[in-house]
Design a protein around this motif. Structure first.
Motif, PDB file in Angstrom:
ATOM      1  N   GLY A 324       0.802  -1.217   0.000  1.00 46.71           N
ATOM      2  CA  GLY A 324       0.000   0.000   0.000  1.00 46.71           C
ATOM      3  C   GLY A 324       0.831   1.261   0.000  1.00 46.71           C
ATOM      4  N   ILE A 325       0.150   2.398   0.195  1.00 46.10           N
ATOM      5  CA  ILE A 325       0.793   3.702   0.139  1.00 46.10           C
ATOM      6  C   ILE A 325       0.895   4.300   1.540  1.00 46.10           C
ATOM      7  CG2 ILE A 325      -0.033   4.096  -2.206  1.00 46.10           C
ATOM      8  CD1 ILE A 325      -2.210   5.906  -1.080  1.00 46.10           C
ATOM      9  N   PHE A 353      -6.268   0.186  -7.118  1.00 46.22           N
ATOM     10  CA  PHE A 353      -5.870   1.547  -6.755  1.00 46.22           C
ATOM     11  C   PHE A 353      -6.817   2.103  -5.690  1.00 46.22           C
ATOM     12  CE2 PHE A 353      -3.580   1.819 -10.963  1.00 46.22           C
ATOM     13  CZ  PHE A 353      -2.338   2.101 -10.426  1.00 46.22           C
ATOM     14  N   TYR A 354      -8.120   1.882  -5.891  1.00 48.45           N
ATOM     15  CA  TYR A 354      -9.078   2.338  -4.890  1.00 48.45           C
ATOM     16  C   TYR A 354      -8.871   1.610  -3.564  1.00 48.45           C
ATOM     17  CZ  TYR A 354     -12.038   5.390  -7.710  1.00 48.45           C
ATOM     18  OH  TYR A 354     -12.520   6.436  -8.465  1.00 48.45           O
ATOM     19  N   LYS A 355      -8.618   0.333  -3.642  1.00 46.97           N
ATOM     20  CA  LYS A 355      -8.395  -0.469  -2.432  1.00 46.97           C
ATOM     21  C   LYS A 355      -7.270   0.113  -1.586  1.00 46.97           C
ATOM     22  CE  LYS A 355      -6.419  -4.944  -1.094  1.00 46.97           C
ATOM     23  NZ  LYS A 355      -5.879  -6.237  -1.606  1.00 46.97           N
ATOM     24  N   TYR A 356      -6.221   0.586  -2.254  1.00 49.82           N
ATOM     25  CA  TYR A 356      -5.068   1.102  -1.523  1.00 49.82           C
ATOM     26  C   TYR A 356      -5.175   2.588  -1.189  1.00 49.82           C
ATOM     27  CZ  TYR A 356      -2.651  -3.320  -2.288  1.00 49.82           C
ATOM     28  OH  TYR A 356      -2.282  -4.642  -2.268  1.00 49.82           O
ATOM     29  N   GLY A 357      -6.346   3.182  -1.464  1.00 46.24           N
ATOM     30  CA  GLY A 357      -6.568   4.566  -1.052  1.00 46.24           C
ATOM     31  C   GLY A 357      -6.200   5.624  -2.067  1.00 46.24           C
ATOM     32  N   CYS A 358      -5.951   5.219  -3.307  1.00 45.93           N
ATOM     33  CA  CYS A 358      -5.661   6.195  -4.355  1.00 45.93           C
ATOM     34  C   CYS A 358      -6.962   6.802  -4.877  1.00 45.93           C
ATOM     35  CB  CYS A 358      -4.921   5.534  -5.515  1.00 45.93           C
ATOM     36  SG  CYS A 358      -3.423   4.653  -5.044  1.00 45.93           S
TER      37      CYS A 358
END
Length: 424
Positions: A324-325, A353-358
């Motif tokens: 993740g970020i 991308f959404y899963k990781y908060g982007c």
């Protein structure tokens, strides 16, 4: 004496047997493009001059990519103006707010083929040189002349040849290669020159990676950037033509073996490392490890430079590998086109991308211009996969932008600071 690729294309377009650097030629245009920012001035110029008919509605491409959906009354008015122009002149190649960035959409829809002259009212039109075309940006008033006559004069440029050899290391991409070259040549080192990229390294690059190279030719002052068409180019073009029903013959033009170049640069990439273009100039290029450790606020992955499917794949691979970020970093992801978005959705990349908060935006120029999303505030630091990091390009005059590859940008998102992706 033989001619370079660019010289042969301009000779053909101007009906001459041969041309030399410095010659002034009147060339017939094969494709002319404007978007929602540059198009209104072109249209208003035509109306002011009383020109009621365009030269060839089949060769004009109009699309909206900068302010989409409209983010102001002025933008909405510009969209209305352009839609009326499209209807009045029967422009068939019109792409409204849904398709994405012009420099991705044109080749994706089969508008760009080898051996042609492509002009666009946008400086990064040089992207299309990746397909063996002479492609260059022009002003909106010059474009009005093209819309009216189908011709434009050019001074035949000298050509700088970059012979790129060696094998790219893991975590090093074509973005690192072109930034390295710009750092070596300087922001004005190729002013009004054609820059041609060749060599085994370029031959082994994907079409997407080649587009990254030619896209940034303008950042060293070049009139255009070109790559000689090969089997990979031809296969790509034939595929998109079949897909969009644009099948037509085209001529593959290559430079002569005895062509003369103003200068030949030997670029060996075996030992090339990930790099950043540091604020506030594209040629302020430094090894990633040299500037590592600086905290960042935002990462932008997208633009006509690095918003293609392979770029999204590279970025996600880094994010996934490291779980993740960083919590305090904003990550904006903008696919370059609707086709890229759909392909990324089919692969599950958008969901990840959404899963990781982007934050994933609609295909557009997005944070590259600071026009819609991702505006940096005073004192903030951003990493971007786009092509320019001038002061204020992505927001406040007191912000900083570091340009990087999708791999390096994603690594920065993971770490929360500038980092060499090899050091995660």
């Amino acid at each position: 004496m033989g001619m370079t690729l660019v010289e042969k294309i301009l000779a053909k377009a101007s009906g001459k047997r041969s041309v030399s650097p410095g010659d002034i030629v009147m060339a017939k245009i094969d494709v002319a493009m404007v978007h929602d920012i540059t198009g209104p001035l072109t249209v208003n110029t035509l109306e002011k001059e009383g020109i009621e008919k365009v030269w060839d509605p089949e060769k004009i491409v109009i699309l909206f990519d900068h302010q989409v959906p409209a983010d102001s009354i002025n933008a909405a008015e510009n969209h209305i103006l352009m839609r009326k122009f499209v209807k009045k002149h029967g422009i068939k190649n019109f792409y409204d707010i849904r398709e994405g960035v012009c420099h991705q959409v044109l080749p994706e829809k089969g508008h760009v083929v080898p051996g042609t002259v492509v002009v666009g009212a946008d400086s990064h039109t040089c992207t299309h040189g990746a397909f063996g075309a002479f492609a260059t940006g022009i002003g909106s008033t010059d474009m009005a002349a093209v819309f009216a006559t189908g011709e434009l004069w050019f001074k035949v440029p000298e050509t700088l040849y970059f012979n790129i050899t060696g094998e790219l290391n893991p975590y090093v991409t074509s973005k690192d290669v072109i930034l390295h070259i710009i750092g070596e040549v300087g922001f004005d080192g190729a002013t009004y020159k054609a820059v041609q990229f060749g060599g085994e390294t370029v031959k082994n690059m994907s079409i997407a990676s080649r587009m990254t190279m030619t896209n940034m030719a303008i950042e060293m002052g070049a009139k255009t950037g070109v790559i000689e068409p090969d089997e990979k180019t031809i296969n790509y073009i034939k595929e998109v033509m079949r897909k969009h029903g644009r099948e037509k013959p085209f001529e593959v033009i290559k430079g002569d073996e005895d062509a003369e170049y103003e200068e030949v640069y030997e670029i060996e990439v075996d030992d090339l490392n990930p790099v950043f273009a540091c604020p506030h100039a594209v040629d302020n290029v430094k090894p990633a490890r040299e500037v590592a450790g600086k905290p960042i606020d935002q990462v932008f992955i997208g633009s006509c430079t690095n918003g293609r499917l392979e770029d999204l794949r590279m970025a996600m691979r880094i994010i996934e590998e490291h779980g993740g970020i960083a919590e305090d970093v904003r990550v904006i992801v903008t696919p370059a086109s609707r086709e890229v978005m759909l392909a990324a959705m089919e692969e599950g990349l958008i969901q990840k991308f959404y899963k990781y908060g982007c934050v994933v935006t609609n295909p557009s120029c997005s944070a590259c211009m600071g026009a819609l999303y991702g505006i940096l505030g005073p004192g903030e630091v951003g990493v971007a996969t786009s092509n320019r990091n001038f002061r204020g390009r992505e927001g406040s005059l007191d912000s900083e932008v570091y340009l990087a590859s999708p791999i390096t940008a994603a690594a920065c998102a993971v770490k929360g600071e500038l980092v060499d992706p090899r050091d995660l």
